[in-house]
Scaffold this active site. Structure first.
Site, PDB file in Angstrom:
ATOM      1  N   ARG A 162       0.819  -1.221   0.000  1.00 49.95           N
ATOM      2  CA  ARG A 162       0.000   0.000   0.000  1.00 49.95           C
ATOM      3  C   ARG A 162       0.851   1.269   0.000  1.00 49.95           C
ATOM      4  O   ARG A 162       0.494   2.271   0.601  1.00 49.95           O
ATOM      5  CB  ARG A 162      -0.957   0.035   1.210  1.00 49.95           C
ATOM      6  CG  ARG A 162      -1.956  -1.102   1.257  1.00 49.95           C
ATOM      7  CD  ARG A 162      -2.921  -1.096   0.054  1.00 49.95           C
ATOM      8  NE  ARG A 162      -3.789  -2.249   0.120  1.00 49.95           N
ATOM      9  CZ  ARG A 162      -3.507  -3.424  -0.460  1.00 49.95           C
ATOM     10  NH1 ARG A 162      -2.403  -3.570  -1.152  1.00 49.95           N
ATOM     11  NH2 ARG A 162      -4.337  -4.424  -0.377  1.00 49.95           N
ATOM     12  N   SER A 239     -11.109   0.954   2.868  1.00 49.67           N
ATOM     13  CA  SER A 239     -10.421   0.643   4.126  1.00 49.67           C
ATOM     14  C   SER A 239      -9.741   1.898   4.669  1.00 49.67           C
ATOM     15  O   SER A 239      -8.903   2.494   3.988  1.00 49.67           O
ATOM     16  CB  SER A 239      -9.369  -0.443   3.897  1.00 49.67           C
ATOM     17  OG  SER A 239      -9.990  -1.615   3.429  1.00 49.67           O
ATOM     18  N   GLU A 339      -4.959   4.625   5.742  1.00 45.80           N
ATOM     19  CA  GLU A 339      -4.640   4.301   4.351  1.00 45.80           C
ATOM     20  C   GLU A 339      -4.834   5.505   3.425  1.00 45.80           C
ATOM     21  O   GLU A 339      -4.032   5.716   2.521  1.00 45.80           O
ATOM     22  CB  GLU A 339      -5.493   3.113   3.883  1.00 45.80           C
ATOM     23  CG  GLU A 339      -5.070   2.593   2.531  1.00 45.80           C
ATOM     24  CD  GLU A 339      -5.608   1.197   2.253  1.00 45.80           C
ATOM     25  OE1 GLU A 339      -6.157   1.005   1.157  1.00 45.80           O
ATOM     26  OE2 GLU A 339      -5.462   0.301   3.093  1.00 45.80           O
TER      27      GLU A 339
END
Length: 347
Positions: A162, A239, A339
């Protein structure tokens, strides 16, 4: 929602006004806009799909560039597959649909993710066992520091879980992305247990890419992860927290604190680390689906999504995020990391 509110351009539907809002449909327009803002000493925020950004209630004190470039081209074919060049503003799921329809595989498990193609390298978007770093060959950018166009190869992008060199820096404006995709109606090998189970196959098997796409869309919709104007559970950034990757020592400390929580699911990660699902930690720390209030709340379908119930504010959403982060830290000694990109606000 006020007409000038940046919430109109984000999936959270949150964010205050911009000083200047510019819509661009060509890559050179995007470069010209960024150059012009730099000459005036103005900060620039690039928005395309707006699916991975949290903008403060005060908005953005500079130029907001709405990237609306479009286009998908197959540049060449060789033994490694087809090279597909995609405009940064191209809606991501439109690209995935195109590849499946044209017998190209490698992106099918990333179906239904909101946002634009140009945003995917920024946080190395991934889901259901695929991530874009597996298929990206190059990223074409405008380098603001050097005032020049550059093409970055896969190694130069610095992809990690990520993350990438693009994530915490606005130095590079992504203009186009090149993907190398297999010429096959079959999917890439299925790497994710939940997806394999729903497909009725073993992990590592291949099925038709179209079937993978259809299954992933159903799975995502069941978690409120496919945008639906009628469903407040989809007013989110997906998320909100990344799954923590823990050292052996950190993992041992978590296990010491489990008491009645049961053993969490976990996966081995590189260099002896262990990846643990943030959703499990959040639930076991006392923040179940629907936790919150009538303004902002954990999604009723998916513990990792924090949602704007329709009249929330960014401040209220971040307050909920802090409560969850601090609760997980107090319970398990793990600090969850956000995130999405936070703009003019902080956790």
């Amino acid at each position: 929602m006020h007409a000038s509110s940046l919430g109109a351009y984000t999936t959270l539907r949150l964010g205050g006004p911009a000083s200047t809002l510019t819509v661009v449909t060509e890559p050179d327009e995007a470069v010209t806009t960024v150059r012009g803002a730099a000459r005036k000493g103005q900060p620039v925020l690039v928005l395309a799909g707006g699916s991975n950004v949290v903008i403060g209630d005060e908005g953005f004190p500079g130029t907001v560039l709405l990237l609306r470039t479009r286009g998908v081209r197959v540049l060449d074919r060789d033994a490694r597959g087809a090279l597909v060049r995609v405009a940064a503003g191209e809606p991501w799921d439109d690209l995935v649909a195109y590849t499946v329809e044209h017998g190209l595989s490698g992106l099918e498990a990333l179906s239904g993710i909101p946002g634009s193609a140009g945003a995917t390298p920024i946080q190395n978007v991934g889901a259901y066992g695929q991530e874009v770093a597996q298929t990206i060959e190059a990223v074409h950018v405008y380098d603001r520091h050097e005032d020049e166009l550059r093409t970055l190869s896969l190694p130069e992008c610095g992809f990690a879980y990520r993350s990438s060199i693009f994530k915490h820096s606005d130095r590079r404006l992504v203009l186009e992305v090149d993907f190398r995709l297999a010429e096959s109606a079959d999917s890439a090998p299925i790497r994710y247990a939940e997806l394999a189970r729903h497909l009725g196959v073993e992990v590592g098997a291949r099925v038709s890419a179209a079937r993978v796409r259809e299954t992933v869309l159903k799975l995502r919709a069941g978690k409120g992860m496919v945008l639906d104007p009628e469903d407040p559970d989809t007013r989110s950034v997906g998320s909100f927290f990344t799954n923590p990757v823990l050292s052996a020592q950190e993992w041992a400390r978590v296990q010491d604190r489990l008491v009645d929580a049961g053993e969490p699911p976990s996966w081995p990660a590189p260099n002896g680390t262990v990846k643990v699902p943030a959703a499990w930690l959040i639930e076991k720390a006392g923040f179940g689906k629907g936790y919150g209030n009538r303004h902002v709340a954990v999604s009723s379908k998916h513990t990792l999504a924090l949602t704007n119930r329709g009249d929330g504010t960014t401040a209220a959403l971040l307050e909920l995020a802090r409560e969850i982060r601090d609760g997980v830290r107090d319970r398990f000694g793990v600090v969850l990391q956000p995130e999405p990109v936070l703009v003019n606000c902080s956790l």
